[in-house]
Design a protein around this motif. Structure first.
Motif, PDB file in Angstrom:
ATOM      1  N   ASP A  86       0.838  -1.209   0.000  1.00 53.11           N
ATOM      2  CA  ASP A  86       0.000   0.000   0.000  1.00 53.11           C
ATOM      3  C   ASP A  86       0.870   1.256   0.000  1.00 53.11           C
ATOM      4  N   LEU A  89       2.239   1.824  -3.553  1.00 46.42           N
ATOM      5  CA  LEU A  89       1.217   2.331  -4.467  1.00 46.42           C
ATOM      6  C   LEU A  89       0.850   3.776  -4.132  1.00 46.42           C
ATOM      7  N   ARG A  93       1.272   7.103  -6.560  1.00 45.62           N
ATOM      8  CA  ARG A  93       0.147   7.988  -6.867  1.00 45.62           C
ATOM      9  C   ARG A  93       0.498   9.448  -6.569  1.00 45.62           C
ATOM     10  N   GLY A 258      -1.470  -4.894  -5.287  1.00 46.23           N
ATOM     11  CA  GLY A 258      -2.601  -4.174  -4.738  1.00 46.23           C
ATOM     12  C   GLY A 258      -3.897  -4.902  -5.025  1.00 46.23           C
ATOM     13  N   ASP A 263      -7.226  -0.243  -5.541  1.00 47.52           N
ATOM     14  CA  ASP A 263      -6.066   0.496  -6.048  1.00 47.52           C
ATOM     15  C   ASP A 263      -6.207   0.764  -7.541  1.00 47.52           C
TER      16      ASP A 263
END
Length: 445
Positions: A86, A89, A93, A258, A263
């Motif tokens: 997490d 990711l 982002r 993910g 996600d």
């Protein structure tokens, strides 16, 4: 969950080298900012306290790779993540959205890859892809490492002998009996459906076994490989033992991914605004197709601040001039319901006072409790709310006032995709925390 027990009340006022000592020893991302509050660097961490603290050592100040960054750090904050995956990711982002000066990687348009099974085909093919299909497939991912995913697919293909080619094979077309299989069949890595050497039913059993492994039931397979490795080692077959060791490691890395629904990568799954809006009119029973949607999200950030974001969409696309951020003023501690009441009250009191038009849809991030909190705010104001809904993350269910049961739409629904886009945009906007603490006067007050 963050370890907040040793966090001082005035954490936000501490210098960064002292502030990191109060970071939790859990996964997350850290955000480094300069004296003007501009984001310099976003990094991921398995242990936030240790990783972020490294930048305030003598070694980091002297290392050519970090020296220029360290000189400019005036503040640092963090965002929690449940796992290392997490955190990775989330880092990607934020880097794509904000483009920090010292982040060299992740700024391009390259997305994380998926493993895709085309289950509607007579003989489903298995693919590595960065551009997954919307329908007729079972997706796994996004995976955090393209190299690890490719290696895992090779291992799985040796075990389950599925096809990865792009042939459009029909089980009822006898002409395939004259097709010559490729070398993968000769080395026992494919059962050659291209030559109809396996029946449709037998091949689908191969795919079902593959899916069980991809969905977490790979313990037995790994144990069998481990026993084979130990036997090969005992028989002095060291090359075979090393290969089995590497294959087991590749399989274990399948968990470094993910969730397809949670996600979502906006650059991969394109939104269809017109279809989404038409779908919302139908499922919400609106008299006309909505044009304006506002989304609200509450965020609890590393420094102990609770903030909220409000994003605005017109005709299914972001309208950033209407975006707002709020520092929560009336709530002590973590209380999402009270925070939502405050934000909705402030936003719609102002719209009513200035006689501005309400949005067609107001979307709250959360479940029934968050929805009711927003509804209470309208009751206190004495205002008739617009179409008010909430979207719960885990099951992606839509809650509506007065309805006991939530709506649950298909994952491929254009209406759901649009709502997810609004919700995720509000979430990302809230997470750009470096813009918040340095803002002298909150917009939307």
């Amino acid at each position: 969950m963050s370890d907040q027990s040793d966090k001082p009340a005035d954490l936000a006022t501490l210098p960064p080298h002292e502030k990191v000592k109060h970071f939790p020893p859990t996964p997350g991302v850290y955000l480094m900012k300069d004296a003007q509050g501009r984001l310099l660097y976003v990094g991921k961490a398995k242990n936030l306290r240790n990783r972020a603290g490294h930048y305030f050592t003598k070694a980091a100040a002297e290392d050519p790779r970090t020296a220029d960054l360290v000189k400019l750090i005036a503040d640092i904050d963090y965002l929690d993540a449940e796992t290392e995956v997490d955190a990775l990711l989330l880092e990607a982002r934020l880097v794509k959205d904000v483009q920090p000066r010292f982040n060299v990687n992740l700024k391009d348009d390259k997305s994380f890859p998926y493993l895709q099974i085309r289950y509607r085909e007579d003989f489903p093919r298995v693919e590595f892809t960065r551009t997954p299909r919307r329908r007729g497939v079972k997706l796994y991912g996004p995976f955090t490492s393209a190299r690890s995913l490719r290696a895992a697919i090779q291992v799985l293909q040796r075990i389950f002998q599925f096809r990865t080619c792009s042939l459009d094979i029909k089980a009822d077309d006898p002409r395939w009996r004259w097709f010559r299989p490729c070398i993968l069949h000769n080395i026992r890595q494919c059962t050659a459906p291209c030559n109809l050497r396996v029946t449709k039913e037998e091949y689908r059993r191969q795919i079902r076994a593959l899916r069980l492994v991809l969905e977490g039931k790979k313990g037995k397979l790994v144990r069998e490989m481990e026993a084979a490795m130990q036997q090969a080692s005992a028989e002095l077959q060291f090359e075979k033992a090393a290969r089995l060791r590497d294959e087991m490691e590749a399989l274990k890395k399948l968990s470094l991914r993910g969730d397809v629904d949670k996600d979502v990568q906006p650059e991969v799954f394109q939104i269809e605004p017109k279809r989404g809006l038409a779908g919302l009119r139908k499922i919400l029973g609106l008299a006309k197709t909505p044009r304006t949607i506002e989304g609200v999200d509450i965020a609890h950030l590393g420094g102990g601040e609770t903030v909220a974001s409000l994003v605005s969409f017109i005709d299914g696309l972001p309208f950033k001039p209407n975006y707002r951020r709020y520092r929560i003023k009336s709530v002590r501690g973590v209380d999402d319901f009270a925070s939502i009441r405050e934000v909705v009250t402030r936003r719609f009191r102002r719209l009513a006072r200035e006689e501005e038009v309400f949005p067609d849809i107001l979307l709250i991030d959360g479940g029934k409790g968050q929805l009711n909190a927003a509804l209470e705010a309208f009751g206190v104001l004495g205002l008739e709310p617009p179409c008010l809904i909430s979207l719960a993350k885990r099951e992606e269910e839509i809650y509506r006032p007065g309805e006991a049961e939530p709506l649950k739409l298909s994952r491929h629904s254009a209406a759901l995709r649009l709502l997810q886009y609004v919700r995720d945009e509000a979430h990302r906007f809230a997470q750009h925390y470096h813009h918040i603490l340095r803002r002298k006067k909150m917009e939307g007050e």
